[in-house]
Design an enzyme around this catalytic site. Structure first.
Site, PDB file in Angstrom:
ATOM      1  N   LYS A  40      35.019  14.918  26.051  1.00 54.11           N
ATOM      2  CA  LYS A  40      34.983  13.448  26.000  1.00 54.11           C
ATOM      3  C   LYS A  40      36.357  12.924  26.392  1.00 54.11           C
ATOM      4  O   LYS A  40      37.361  13.646  26.245  1.00 54.11           O
ATOM      5  CB  LYS A  40      34.649  12.978  24.581  1.00 54.11           C
ATOM      6  N   ASP A  92      30.679   5.698  29.584  1.00 58.85           N
ATOM      7  CA  ASP A  92      30.471   5.460  28.143  1.00 58.85           C
ATOM      8  C   ASP A  92      30.784   3.981  27.940  1.00 58.85           C
ATOM      9  O   ASP A  92      30.832   3.220  28.929  1.00 58.85           O
ATOM     10  CB  ASP A  92      31.375   6.369  27.287  1.00 58.85           C
TER      11      ASP A  92
HETATM   12  P1  NDP Z   1      28.200  -0.511  26.760  1.00 56.74           P
HETATM   13  O1  NDP Z   1      29.640  -0.742  26.916  1.00 56.74           O
HETATM   14  O2  NDP Z   1      27.288  -0.680  27.904  1.00 56.74           O
HETATM   15  O3  NDP Z   1      27.633  -1.415  25.572  1.00 56.74           O
HETATM   16  C1  NDP Z   1      28.139  -1.353  24.276  1.00 56.74           C
HETATM   17  C2  NDP Z   1      27.503  -2.464  23.458  1.00 56.74           C
HETATM   18  O4  NDP Z   1      27.943  -2.353  22.117  1.00 56.74           O
HETATM   19  C3  NDP Z   1      27.901  -3.831  23.922  1.00 56.74           C
HETATM   20  O5  NDP Z   1      26.867  -4.738  23.622  1.00 56.74           O
HETATM   21  C4  NDP Z   1      29.135  -4.121  23.064  1.00 56.74           C
HETATM   22  O6  NDP Z   1      29.401  -5.498  22.879  1.00 56.74           O
HETATM   23  C5  NDP Z   1      28.734  -3.484  21.755  1.00 56.74           C
HETATM   24  N1  NDP Z   1      29.923  -3.027  21.028  1.00 56.74           N
HETATM   25  C6  NDP Z   1      30.893  -2.193  21.470  1.00 56.74           C
HETATM   26  N2  NDP Z   1      31.845  -2.017  20.543  1.00 56.74           N
HETATM   27  C7  NDP Z   1      31.467  -2.781  19.499  1.00 56.74           C
HETATM   28  C8  NDP Z   1      32.023  -3.031  18.230  1.00 56.74           C
HETATM   29  N3  NDP Z   1      33.181  -2.457  17.855  1.00 56.74           N
HETATM   30  N4  NDP Z   1      31.337  -3.861  17.393  1.00 56.74           N
HETATM   31  C9  NDP Z   1      30.163  -4.427  17.768  1.00 56.74           C
HETATM   32  N5  NDP Z   1      29.590  -4.226  18.968  1.00 56.74           N
HETATM   33  C10 NDP Z   1      30.235  -3.418  19.814  1.00 56.74           C
HETATM   34  O7  NDP Z   1      28.067   0.971  26.147  1.00 56.74           O
HETATM   35  P2  NDP Z   1      26.800   1.918  26.109  1.00 56.74           P
HETATM   36  O8  NDP Z   1      25.568   1.119  25.927  1.00 56.74           O
HETATM   37  O9  NDP Z   1      26.904   2.854  27.234  1.00 56.74           O
HETATM   38  O10 NDP Z   1      27.108   2.772  24.793  1.00 56.74           O
HETATM   39  C11 NDP Z   1      26.679   2.368  23.501  1.00 56.74           C
HETATM   40  C12 NDP Z   1      26.737   3.552  22.553  1.00 56.74           C
HETATM   41  O11 NDP Z   1      25.891   4.591  23.044  1.00 56.74           O
HETATM   42  C13 NDP Z   1      28.109   4.209  22.373  1.00 56.74           C
HETATM   43  O12 NDP Z   1      28.203   4.719  21.058  1.00 56.74           O
HETATM   44  C14 NDP Z   1      28.067   5.359  23.364  1.00 56.74           C
HETATM   45  O13 NDP Z   1      28.969   6.385  23.015  1.00 56.74           O
HETATM   46  C15 NDP Z   1      26.629   5.794  23.184  1.00 56.74           C
HETATM   47  N6  NDP Z   1      26.068   6.581  24.278  1.00 56.74           N
HETATM   48  C16 NDP Z   1      26.023   6.077  25.553  1.00 56.74           C
HETATM   49  C17 NDP Z   1      25.437   6.815  26.556  1.00 56.74           C
HETATM   50  C18 NDP Z   1      25.264   6.274  27.938  1.00 56.74           C
HETATM   51  O14 NDP Z   1      24.617   6.942  28.749  1.00 56.74           O
HETATM   52  N7  NDP Z   1      25.752   5.097  28.260  1.00 56.74           N
HETATM   53  C19 NDP Z   1      24.949   8.185  26.313  1.00 56.74           C
HETATM   54  C20 NDP Z   1      24.978   8.568  24.925  1.00 56.74           C
HETATM   55  C21 NDP Z   1      25.556   7.801  23.976  1.00 56.74           C
HETATM   56  P3  NDP Z   1      30.570  -6.179  23.771  1.00 56.74           P
HETATM   57  O15 NDP Z   1      29.998  -6.254  25.140  1.00 56.74           O
HETATM   58  O16 NDP Z   1      30.781  -7.501  23.130  1.00 56.74           O
HETATM   59  O17 NDP Z   1      31.749  -5.267  23.648  1.00 56.74           O
END
Ligand code: NDP
Length: 444
Positions: free
Chosen positions: A126, A166
């Site tokens: 990671k 991510d």
């Molecule tokens: P994105 O950046 O596309 O989206 C993240 C979302 O979560 C956004 O809506 C963001 O809001 C919100 N968010 C982020 N940090 C916070 C916080 N501290 N408090 C509240 N809301 C928050 O990321 P992903 O959708 O790709 O990833 C989401 C999760 O899934 C993570 O844990 C990631 O590690 C996991 N994951 C992702 C994969 C992938 O293929 N993308 C694969 C496996 C796991 P805002 O826009 O306001 O920041």
């Protein structure tokens, strides 16, 4: 002291101020207890647990870049190559101000078992940086990504370490990083996944984590006598995972009524309008207030609160530790029957224990969100073959992988006398394969 407790104490002592890493190790080691206790002498002699909780390599580097006003900024960047026993290191790059070594280590550690569960030959890694792409111009993001890759390119490659997206690293960032890698190293290879379709990306990669989450959830529900059609679903987040989880849930006949971001959340009792949500989040990169402004059925609330909405299924898809004990209590009180983690470690340990004790079906992220990395591995295969598969082909492989993941963790839980404990099942099934490979490869 048991071997498990000894190793956990060592992790806490040697990795101070890394609470998320401690939490991830504790969760895994606790559920491995029956496996470790049964083989304690051998594992202890080989220091297998000490080796598995210690990254093979940790890279820390600075990333200097220049903003649009000519001001120089410096970010801290990381790549943790945690475990390469079953394949090249594989895991995403997180760009978020909260990123530090402890967070990257927790994610890298989880990734080892997740990747193992997919059944594909990928090790765990990671990376990321405490850079915030939000509010930055495209040129600034490019400047950061190029500087980041100028250093990282020395340590990665299609057969050694293949990063992906991510939080904060989407198609735009991957494109800039890939361009810089190619320019410096002079090779056109599948060194990153999540690439654009015009330069080696895979169809269905964008949808994979969210779709995969629903394939696994559907299988878990089926195995327990439930049907997803007609259920009310609460989703947190509005990023890549959340959007495509919501889409697949709707396609399977469920109604998704919430979405959130880091400033607030929306409740839309008529069901989320996905086209509108995509327009706001994927195209405009705007806040959820815009959703509520454009859709009369939706209510916007500041802060957190999606778990207070009555639902059958909860899908945390935003970030770590976003579903707390008090949230778990609300979900149970409101009749929720299943929680499946789209994000990595979104549920705190006490909340997980409460949900399990309350007989809520609980699918841990390392199994439930493995569809993203599995499809990344399919992207690597396509790059090696120099071929592109159709959307349907990738999606059908993804579905099979998720069904097999559920079956293997269900079976592992049953085998070790913990039927229905999918957290234990996922950790055990993921661990056994990696432990076996590490043992076979000697002391390395
Ligand atoms: P994105 O950046 O596309 O989206 C993240 C979302 O979560 C956004 O809506 C963001 O809001 C919100 N968010 C982020 N940090 C916070 C916080 N501290 N408090 C509240 N809301 C928050 O990321 P992903 O959708 O790709 O990833 C989401 C999760 O899934 C993570 O844990 C990631 O590690 C996991 N994951 C992702 C994969 C992938 O293929 N993308 C694969 C496996 C796991 P805002 O826009 O306001 O920041």
């Amino acid at each position: 002291m048991s071997y498990v407790d000894e190793v956990y104490s060592m992790v806490v002592e040697k990795n101070p101020a890394q609470p998320e890493f401690h939490q991830a190790v504790k969760e895994v080691l606790e559920s491995l207890r029956p496996v470790i206790d049964a083989n304690e002498e051998k594992y202890r002699k080989d220091a297998l647990l000490e080796r598995i909780v210690t990254p093979e390599r940790q890279l820390l580097f600075r990333v200097p870049w220049v903003d649009d006003q000519g001001q120089v900024h410096v970010n801290n960047a990381f790549r943790v190559q945690f475990n390469g026993a079953i394949g090249p290191y594989k895991g995403g790059l997180r760009l978020h101000p909260s990123v530090n070594l402890g967070i990257i280590k927790f994610l890298g550690f989880e990734q080892i078992f997740k990747n193992s569960l997919t059944g594909l030959p990928i090790g765990g890694g990671k990376g990321g940086a405490d850079f915030d792409p939000k509010g930055r111009s495209d040129r600034e993001v490019m400047a950061f990504c190029q500087s980041f890759m100028t250093e990282l390119c020395k340590y990665i490659g299609a057969d050694t370490d293949v990063p992906a997206g991510d939080i904060g690293t989407g198609a735009r960032e991957i494109g800039y990083m890939f361009g810089q890698y190619k320019r410096i190293r002079g090779v056109y290879e599948g060194v990153l996944t999540g690439k654009g379709l015009s330069y080696g990306g895979s169809l269905a990669r964008k949808e994979a984590t969210g779709f995969g989450l629903l394939y696994l959830t559907e299988e878990m529900l089926k195995a327990n006598g439930h049907d997803i059609a007609g259920k009310t679903v609460v989703v947190s987040g509005s990023g890549n995972v959340a959007i495509y989880a919501a889409q697949k849930a709707q396609e399977l006949g469920a109604k998704v009524v919430t979405a959130s971001d880091s400033t607030g959340w929306i409740y839309d009792p008529e069901g989320i309008d996905l086209e509108l949500l995509k327009e706001i989040k994927e195209v405009k990169r705007a806040r959820l207030t815009e959703y509520a402004a454009k859709r009369s059925s939706a209510h916007y609330h500041e802060g957190r609160g999606v778990w207070s909405v009555k639902c059958d299924i909860a899908l945390p898809c935003a970030t770590q530790n976003e579903l707390l004990l008090e949230d778990a209590k609300l979900l149970v009180a409101n009749g929720c029957i299943a929680v499946a983690e789209g994000a990595n470690m979104p549920t705190t340990m006490d909340a997980t224990e409460y949900l399990q004790a309350s007989k809520v079906l609980f699918a841990p992220g390392k199994a439930a969100n493995a569809g993203g990395v599995a499809t990344s591995a399919l992207e690597m295969s396509q790059n090696s073959e120099r071929l592109s598969w159709s959307f349907e082909e990738v999606d059908s492989q993804l579905k099979n992988i998720m069904i097999n993941i559920f079956r293997s963790l269900d079976q592992a839980a049953k085998e070790y006398g913990m039927a229905g404990n999918y957290v234990a099942g996922a950790n055990i099934a993921g661990f056994l394969k990696v432990a076996d490979a590490m043992t076979a490869q000697g002391i390395v």
